[in-house]
Motif scaffolding. Structure first.
Motif, PDB file in Angstrom:
ATOM      1  N   ARG A 125      17.505 -10.652 -20.622  1.00 52.28           N
ATOM      2  CA  ARG A 125      16.904 -10.130 -20.026  1.00 52.28           C
ATOM      3  C   ARG A 125      17.135 -10.543 -18.863  1.00 52.28           C
ATOM      4  N   PRO A 126      17.124  -9.344 -17.957  1.00 56.51           N
ATOM      5  CA  PRO A 126      17.391  -9.513 -16.203  1.00 56.51           C
ATOM      6  C   PRO A 126      16.526 -11.027 -15.743  1.00 56.51           C
ATOM      7  N   ILE A 127      16.834 -11.453 -15.379  1.00 58.31           N
ATOM      8  CA  ILE A 127      15.942 -12.770 -14.473  1.00 58.31           C
ATOM      9  C   ILE A 127      15.070 -12.523 -12.569  1.00 58.31           C
ATOM     10  N   TYR A 128      15.979 -11.774 -12.283  1.00 59.39           N
ATOM     11  CA  TYR A 128      15.739 -11.200 -11.129  1.00 59.39           C
ATOM     12  C   TYR A 128      15.375  -9.928 -10.804  1.00 59.39           C
ATOM     13  N   VAL A 129      15.450  -8.820 -10.129  1.00 61.99           N
ATOM     14  CA  VAL A 129      15.083  -7.536 -10.400  1.00 61.99           C
ATOM     15  C   VAL A 129      15.504  -6.998 -11.251  1.00 61.99           C
ATOM     16  N   ARG A 130      14.326  -6.394 -11.704  1.00 67.11           N
ATOM     17  CA  ARG A 130      14.426  -5.378 -13.213  1.00 67.11           C
ATOM     18  C   ARG A 130      14.147  -3.331 -13.469  1.00 67.11           C
ATOM     19  N   THR A 131      13.714  -2.925 -13.866  1.00 68.07           N
ATOM     20  CA  THR A 131      13.849  -1.714 -14.281  1.00 68.07           C
ATOM     21  C   THR A 131      12.786  -1.424 -15.323  1.00 68.07           C
ATOM     22  N   SER A 132      11.692  -0.388 -15.916  1.00 70.06           N
ATOM     23  CA  SER A 132      11.001  -0.382 -17.148  1.00 70.06           C
ATOM     24  C   SER A 132      12.234   0.434 -17.501  1.00 70.06           C
ATOM     25  N   PRO A 133      12.270   0.138 -19.412  1.00 67.27           N
ATOM     26  CA  PRO A 133      12.980   0.117 -19.638  1.00 67.27           C
ATOM     27  C   PRO A 133      12.447   2.045 -20.485  1.00 67.27           C
ATOM     28  N   ASP A 134      13.700   2.673 -21.067  1.00 66.18           N
ATOM     29  CA  ASP A 134      13.221   3.799 -21.014  1.00 66.18           C
ATOM     30  C   ASP A 134      13.175   3.669 -23.095  1.00 66.18           C
ATOM     31  N   ALA A 135      12.837   4.536 -23.416  1.00 64.56           N
ATOM     32  CA  ALA A 135      12.729   4.331 -25.402  1.00 64.56           C
ATOM     33  C   ALA A 135      13.322   3.843 -25.738  1.00 64.56           C
ATOM     34  N   GLN A 136      14.539   4.101 -25.340  1.00 63.21           N
ATOM     35  CA  GLN A 136      16.031   3.138 -26.703  1.00 63.21           C
ATOM     36  C   GLN A 136      15.454   1.766 -25.664  1.00 63.21           C
ATOM     37  N   GLY A 137      15.072   1.033 -24.872  1.00 64.38           N
ATOM     38  CA  GLY A 137      15.629  -0.117 -24.139  1.00 64.38           C
ATOM     39  C   GLY A 137      16.180   0.551 -23.226  1.00 64.38           C
ATOM     40  N   ARG A 138      16.831   0.884 -23.062  1.00 64.91           N
ATOM     41  CA  ARG A 138      17.937   0.529 -21.481  1.00 64.91           C
ATOM     42  C   ARG A 138      17.377   0.714 -20.357  1.00 64.91           C
ATOM     43  N   MET A 139      17.548   0.279 -19.320  1.00 58.93           N
ATOM     44  CA  MET A 139      17.400   0.432 -17.810  1.00 58.93           C
ATOM     45  C   MET A 139      18.380   0.531 -17.138  1.00 58.93           C
ATOM     46  N   GLU A 140      17.582   1.591 -16.079  1.00 57.20           N
ATOM     47  CA  GLU A 140      19.055   2.202 -14.838  1.00 57.20           C
ATOM     48  C   GLU A 140      18.924   1.019 -14.082  1.00 57.20           C
TER      49      GLU A 140
END
Length: 261
Positions: A125-140
């Motif tokens: 999991r990213p420890i700094y900035v992150r984005t909300s994951p989509d239905a497949q668990g992917r982040m932009e």
């Protein structure tokens, strides 16, 4: 015209972690060691439905100033974010920032980084900035790669994580001058008209909070002290004036604001 200076970053990102511990936002939290962090390419697209001001979510590092600058530009001129972060092929991205020179002009400088971002080795999991994951668990991934490029430009995550001035960072992202306003120096009617104009014309704008000593009661408002929020706009509803802000921690709160007459 001379080409802007170039900065390269090793693909493993090791040069961005110049200390034996990884800087975290909370000084009372246990710090991660290098063995607990990895640089990993995330399984996700660069953008999902374009660039939005709600994309970046702050992680465990003190770079609210940077993420709010990203969000402010994304709200105002999303095409500037897309132009700033350019894939060149083979997993490499070029990002241009602007350095204010002694004569007041801005010098463009380009940083090249790969798409591997810092994650917790145990779960990815990213420890700094992150984005909300989509239905497949992917982040932009654009906020993570842009944050990494800025860290490379500044000299490391440990430098970026010590905080900064959002007005300076907006200049570094846009190459345009900014200004800081103190609300106590403006009549409420003048301030409201200014915020309404900023809403209509989509100025890239942020709001900074004081510390607990200077402004007791911030916590009761649901706002972090010594923190920065992105300004999303204003509107009037049933005779009440509402200012919309977004906390980069992405934790909606609603406090009770009692103002003197």
């Amino acid at each position: 015209m001379p080409l802007p200076p170039q900065t390269s970053t090793p693909t493993d990102g090791a040069s961005l972690l110049t200390s034996s511990e990884i800087p975290l936002r909370k000084r009372d939290r246990p710090r991660l060691t290098r063995g607990e962090i990895a640089f990993q390419k995330l399984d996700g697209p660069l953008y999902v439905d374009g660039v939005r001001p709600t994309d970046p979510r702050q992680g465990f590092i003190g770079d609210c100033y940077l993420l709010c600058a990203f969000s402010a530009v994304a709200r105002s001129r999303p095409q500037l974010v897309e132009a700033m972060l350019r894939p060149t092929g083979e997993g490499i991205y070029e990002t241009t920032f602007y350095r204010r020179m002694g004569d007041g002009k801005f010098q463009p400088e380009t940083v090249r980084v790969d798409g591997k971002v810092p994650v917790a080795a145990k779960d990815g999991r990213p420890i700094y900035v992150r984005t909300s994951p989509d239905a497949q668990g992917r982040m932009e991934t654009w906020p993570m790669i842009a944050e990494k490029a800025y860290a490379a430009w500044k000299g490391g995550y440990h430098i970026m994580g010590e905080g900064g001035a959002v007005e300076d960072t907006l200049e570094e992202l846009t190459g345009k001058p900014t200004r800081m306003l103190y609300i106590s120096e403006h009549h409420p009617e003048v301030l409201w008209k200014m915020l309404a104009l900023a809403t209509r014309e989509k100025w890239p704008a942020t709001v900074c909070t004081w510390g607990r000593v200077e402004r007791p009661g911030l916590d009761e408002l649901g706002m972090h002290p010594n923190h920065i929020h992105i300004f999303l706009g204003v509107h009037a509803l049933r005779g009440r004036r509402i200012v919309w802000l977004r906390d980069p921690f992405d934790k909606p709160t609603c406090g009770k604001l009692n103002l003197p007459d």
